[in-house]
Design a protein around this motif. Structure first.
Motif, mmCIF file in Angstrom:
data_model
loop_
_atom_site.group_PDB
_atom_site.id
_atom_site.type_symbol
_atom_site.label_atom_id
_atom_site.label_comp_id
_atom_site.label_asym_id
_atom_site.label_seq_id
_atom_site.Cartn_x
_atom_site.Cartn_y
_atom_site.Cartn_z
ATOM 1 N N MET A 189 0.828 -1.207 0.000
ATOM 2 C CA MET A 189 0.000 0.000 0.000
ATOM 3 C C MET A 189 0.863 1.257 0.000
ATOM 4 O O MET A 189 0.536 2.246 -0.658
ATOM 5 N N ARG A 190 1.967 1.229 0.738
ATOM 6 C CA ARG A 190 2.864 2.389 0.755
ATOM 7 C C ARG A 190 3.543 2.575 -0.602
ATOM 8 O O ARG A 190 3.727 3.692 -1.064
ATOM 9 N N GLY A 191 3.913 1.483 -1.228
ATOM 10 C CA GLY A 191 4.479 1.560 -2.570
ATOM 11 C C GLY A 191 3.471 2.108 -3.573
ATOM 12 O O GLY A 191 3.813 2.921 -4.436
ATOM 13 N N ALA A 192 2.228 1.671 -3.446
ATOM 14 C CA ALA A 192 1.172 2.182 -4.322
ATOM 15 C C ALA A 192 0.955 3.674 -4.088
ATOM 16 O O ALA A 192 0.716 4.433 -5.031
ATOM 17 N N TRP A 193 1.057 4.102 -2.827
ATOM 18 C CA TRP A 193 0.903 5.527 -2.526
ATOM 19 C C TRP A 193 2.023 6.345 -3.167
ATOM 20 O O TRP A 193 1.778 7.417 -3.721
ATOM 21 N N VAL A 194 3.243 5.850 -3.093
ATOM 22 C CA VAL A 194 4.378 6.560 -3.691
ATOM 23 C C VAL A 194 4.174 6.684 -5.203
ATOM 24 O O VAL A 194 4.385 7.759 -5.785
ATOM 25 N N LEU A 195 3.737 5.606 -5.851
ATOM 26 C CA LEU A 195 3.487 5.664 -7.290
ATOM 27 C C LEU A 195 2.348 6.631 -7.615
ATOM 28 O O LEU A 195 2.433 7.392 -8.593
ATOM 29 N N ALA A 196 1.300 6.619 -6.800
ATOM 30 C CA ALA A 196 0.185 7.548 -7.016
ATOM 31 C C ALA A 196 0.641 8.991 -6.821
ATOM 32 O O ALA A 196 0.245 9.885 -7.576
ATOM 33 N N MET A 197 1.488 9.224 -5.827
ATOM 34 C CA MET A 197 1.993 10.573 -5.582
ATOM 35 C C MET A 197 2.832 11.057 -6.766
ATOM 36 O O MET A 197 2.699 12.209 -7.199
ATOM 37 N N LEU A 198 3.675 10.197 -7.295
ATOM 38 C CA LEU A 198 4.469 10.559 -8.468
ATOM 39 C C LEU A 198 3.573 10.844 -9.676
ATOM 40 O O LEU A 198 3.783 11.829 -10.394
ATOM 41 N N ALA A 199 2.569 9.999 -9.891
ATOM 42 C CA ALA A 199 1.668 10.189 -11.033
ATOM 43 C C ALA A 199 0.883 11.491 -10.911
ATOM 44 O O ALA A 199 0.772 12.251 -11.875
ATOM 45 N N VAL A 200 0.355 11.762 -9.727
ATOM 46 C CA VAL A 200 -0.422 12.989 -9.523
ATOM 47 C C VAL A 200 0.472 14.216 -9.680
ATOM 48 O O VAL A 200 0.065 15.216 -10.277
ATOM 49 N N THR A 201 1.685 14.149 -9.154
ATOM 50 C CA THR A 201 2.599 15.284 -9.275
ATOM 51 C C THR A 201 2.946 15.564 -10.735
ATOM 52 O O THR A 201 2.911 16.712 -11.178
ATOM 53 N N VAL A 202 3.247 14.516 -11.498
ATOM 54 C CA VAL A 202 3.572 14.697 -12.916
ATOM 55 C C VAL A 202 2.359 15.248 -13.663
ATOM 56 O O VAL A 202 2.477 16.198 -14.445
ATOM 57 N N LEU A 203 1.187 14.688 -13.426
ATOM 58 C CA LEU A 203 -0.015 15.163 -14.112
ATOM 59 C C LEU A 203 -0.366 16.592 -13.713
ATOM 60 O O LEU A 203 -0.868 17.366 -14.529
ATOM 61 N N ALA A 204 -0.101 16.955 -12.466
ATOM 62 C CA ALA A 204 -0.409 18.313 -12.015
ATOM 63 C C ALA A 204 0.534 19.334 -12.643
ATOM 64 O O ALA A 204 0.146 20.487 -12.848
ATOM 65 N N LEU A 205 1.743 18.921 -12.962
ATOM 66 C CA LEU A 205 2.722 19.844 -13.520
ATOM 67 C C LEU A 205 2.702 19.921 -15.046
ATOM 68 O O LEU A 205 3.247 20.853 -15.622
ATOM 69 N N LEU A 206 2.080 18.937 -15.687
ATOM 70 C CA LEU A 206 2.013 18.953 -17.148
ATOM 71 C C LEU A 206 1.050 20.030 -17.627
ATOM 72 O O LEU A 206 -0.023 20.208 -17.063
ATOM 73 N N PRO A 207 1.406 20.732 -18.683
ATOM 74 C CA PRO A 207 0.446 21.678 -19.265
ATOM 75 C C PRO A 207 -0.749 20.922 -19.852
ATOM 76 O O PRO A 207 -0.618 19.786 -20.306
#
Length: 83
Positions: free
Chosen positions: A4-22
């Motif tokens: 679950m912690r690994g899944a959270w880290v991957l979700a955090m990375l995905a959300v951060t990348v998507l939030a920063l993409l134009p």
């Protein structure tokens, strides 16, 4: 729990990348909502998930980040008590 912690880290990375993409770089917008509402929802969900995964970290963060505040408040109280 480790999964679950690994899944959270991957979700955090995905959300951060998507939030920063134009918006122009995204193929299909996931929602038609206002951009800031999407970011708020995503990071609120990640925060709630992190609180479930690391419940004791909340106390550690509060006491570490607010320690100077507590010390200054105590010093002010002591100075007012002397005067």
């Amino acid at each position: 729990m480790v999964l679950m912690r690994g899944a959270w880290v991957l979700a955090m990375l995905a959300v951060t990348v998507l939030a920063l993409l134009p918006v122009e770089h995204l193929q299909l917008p996931v929602f038609d909502w206002w951009d800031k509402a999407q970011h708020t929802l995503a990071f609120t969900v990640l925060t709630a998930w992190a609180l479930l995964l690391w419940p004791l970290a909340v106390l550690r963060v509060v006491f570490i980040t607010h320690k100077p505040t507590f010390v200054l408040a105590f010093m002010r109280f002591e100075l007012n008590k002397v005067a």
